[in-house]
Design an enzyme around this catalytic site. Structure first.
Site, PDB file in Angstrom:
ATOM      1  N   GLU A  26     -53.291 -20.938  51.667  1.00  0.00           N
ATOM      2  CA  GLU A  26     -54.718 -21.150  51.424  1.00  0.00           C
ATOM      3  C   GLU A  26     -55.540 -20.962  52.705  1.00  0.00           C
ATOM      4  O   GLU A  26     -56.700 -20.559  52.647  1.00  0.00           O
ATOM      5  CB  GLU A  26     -54.955 -22.554  50.851  1.00  0.00           C
ATOM      6  CG  GLU A  26     -54.274 -22.809  49.508  1.00  0.00           C
ATOM      7  CD  GLU A  26     -54.666 -21.813  48.430  1.00  0.00           C
ATOM      8  OE1 GLU A  26     -55.761 -21.218  48.524  1.00  0.00           O
ATOM      9  OE2 GLU A  26     -53.870 -21.616  47.491  1.00  0.00           O
ATOM     10  N   HIS A  29     -56.646 -17.368  52.894  1.00  0.00           N
ATOM     11  CA  HIS A  29     -57.852 -17.131  52.099  1.00  0.00           C
ATOM     12  C   HIS A  29     -59.085 -17.718  52.787  1.00  0.00           C
ATOM     13  O   HIS A  29     -60.141 -17.086  52.866  1.00  0.00           O
ATOM     14  CB  HIS A  29     -57.707 -17.775  50.716  1.00  0.00           C
ATOM     15  CG  HIS A  29     -56.671 -17.164  49.837  1.00  0.00           C
ATOM     16  ND1 HIS A  29     -56.598 -15.803  49.605  1.00  0.00           N
ATOM     17  CD2 HIS A  29     -55.663 -17.719  49.118  1.00  0.00           C
ATOM     18  CE1 HIS A  29     -55.590 -15.554  48.778  1.00  0.00           C
ATOM     19  NE2 HIS A  29     -55.008 -16.698  48.474  1.00  0.00           N
TER      20      HIS A  29
END
Length: 348
Positions: A26, A29
């Site tokens: 994550e 991202h």
């Protein structure tokens, strides 16, 4: 009592490992979105109810830890809805959205390379592809010779001892052709036979010879790290192909419970075993998320490729329905496999 303590140990190790791998994913991202000027509403590790959270006043972003350690997400403005804001995900150029989408899996693959470097540094001798000696009663000794430099195993080029071992395991459950360099000439040795073993109902080949070690130079260590990383990616891809082709049955699949047991056992065995399993898991996570399936990063990337070709985005409603169907299928599969893993633990 011991069983409960063991299960608790497996659970703690699994939460720790998956937490780190999901966080790295994550984070890829998150940082890429931030660099592209996308407004981020929430960065969360875990799913379900929020255990605790805090807000960044500067970026107006919520950071949260959620109850169920089965995933995470980066919620971006305009990711699943229309928005007129210039900082919305949907208003960024296609190539920027592609970078943001691919950044998570790529971070896992980069982490895999770094961990593999650690494995190579700790593991000791670096295996070459040259046969040094055969095990007692080796079947392959009937066709191979000491000093043979193995170039290809059943058409697949190999550059390290680990690649030789993996390709024999993956393809050597039946007679295979091996290209070797012998006395300065390349020779195709046909129908080489190896001993086999069975695991989870699947038959594998077993390498019955040893290879010469290589000198541990800086170049050899980096080369070994690179080839073993590529080999690990190939192993994950081969496993996925094996599932779809029918070579691997449902018994060969593991969900969070099965993976927790493997990781826990590796942690109890040695630091090296644990490190290698974590390396395989992070590569697995990266490759799996690149599959062009709805609800995965690869599925979103496919939508972006279609948008780039069509020069206009796919309807948000259509994309949402397709992604929802993908989520249902993935969760259904995870529940089924987890149930299978529980039954295996109970009745083994």
């Amino acid at each position: 009592m011991n069983g409960i303590l063991t299960a608790g140990f497996y659970f703690i190790v699994m939460v720790f490992v998956f937490g780190i791998l999901i966080f790295i994913h994550e984070l890829g991202h998150f940082f890429t979105a931030r660099r592209c000027g996308v407004a981020i509403k929430e960065f969360a590790i875990g799913m379900g109810p929020t255990l605790f959270s805090w807000h960044s006043k500067k970026y107006e972003t919520k950071y949260a830890l959620r109850a169920f350690p089965i995933g995470g997400f980066v919620s971006m403005l305009g990711e699943d809805e229309a928005s007129e804001d210039e900082s919305a995900f949907c208003n960024k150029k296609v190539w920027q959205r592609m970078l943001i989408t691919a950044a998570g899996p790529l971070m896992n693959l980069i982490l895999g390379f770094i961990l593999m470097l650690s494995v190579v540094l700790i593991q000791g001798p670096i295996g070459s592809t040259t046969v040094a000696q055969f095990d007692e009663g080796a079947l392959s000794a009937e066709t191979l010779k000491v000093g043979d430099e193995i170039l290809k195993v059943d058409g697949t080029r190999v550059k390290s001892g680990n690649e030789v071992m993996y390709e024999i395991m993956n393809q050597g459950f039946e007679p295979i052709d091996i290209l070797v360099k012998r006395d300065g000439s390349e020779i195709l040795v046909e129908d080489v036979v190896f001993p086999t073993f069975e695991e989870e109902g699947v038959t594998f080949g077993e390498m019955d010879f040893k290879v010469f070690p290589q000198e541990r130079t800086f170049f050899n260590i980096i080369s070994q790290t690179f080839t073993r990383s590529i080999s690990t990616v190939k192993m994950v891809v081969d496993s996925l192909i094996g599932l779809f082709s029918g070579r691997f049955g449902i018994d060969a699949m593991s969900g969070p419970i099965g993976v927790a047991e493997v990781v826990g056992e590796a942690a109890k065995t040695s630091a090296l075993s644990f490190l290698y399993i974590v390396t395989v898991l992070t590569v697995n996570l990266g490759v799996f998320n690149l599959i062009p399936f709805p609800a995965l990063d690869g599925g979103r990337f496919l939508f972006l490729i279609i948008e780039a070709i069509r020069r206009k985005p796919i309807s948000k409603n259509v994309e949402a329905y397709i992604n929802f169907a993908g989520i249902v299928i993935l969760f259904g599969l995870m529940i089924f496999i987890s149930f299978k893993d529980v039954l295996k633990l109970i009745f083994r």
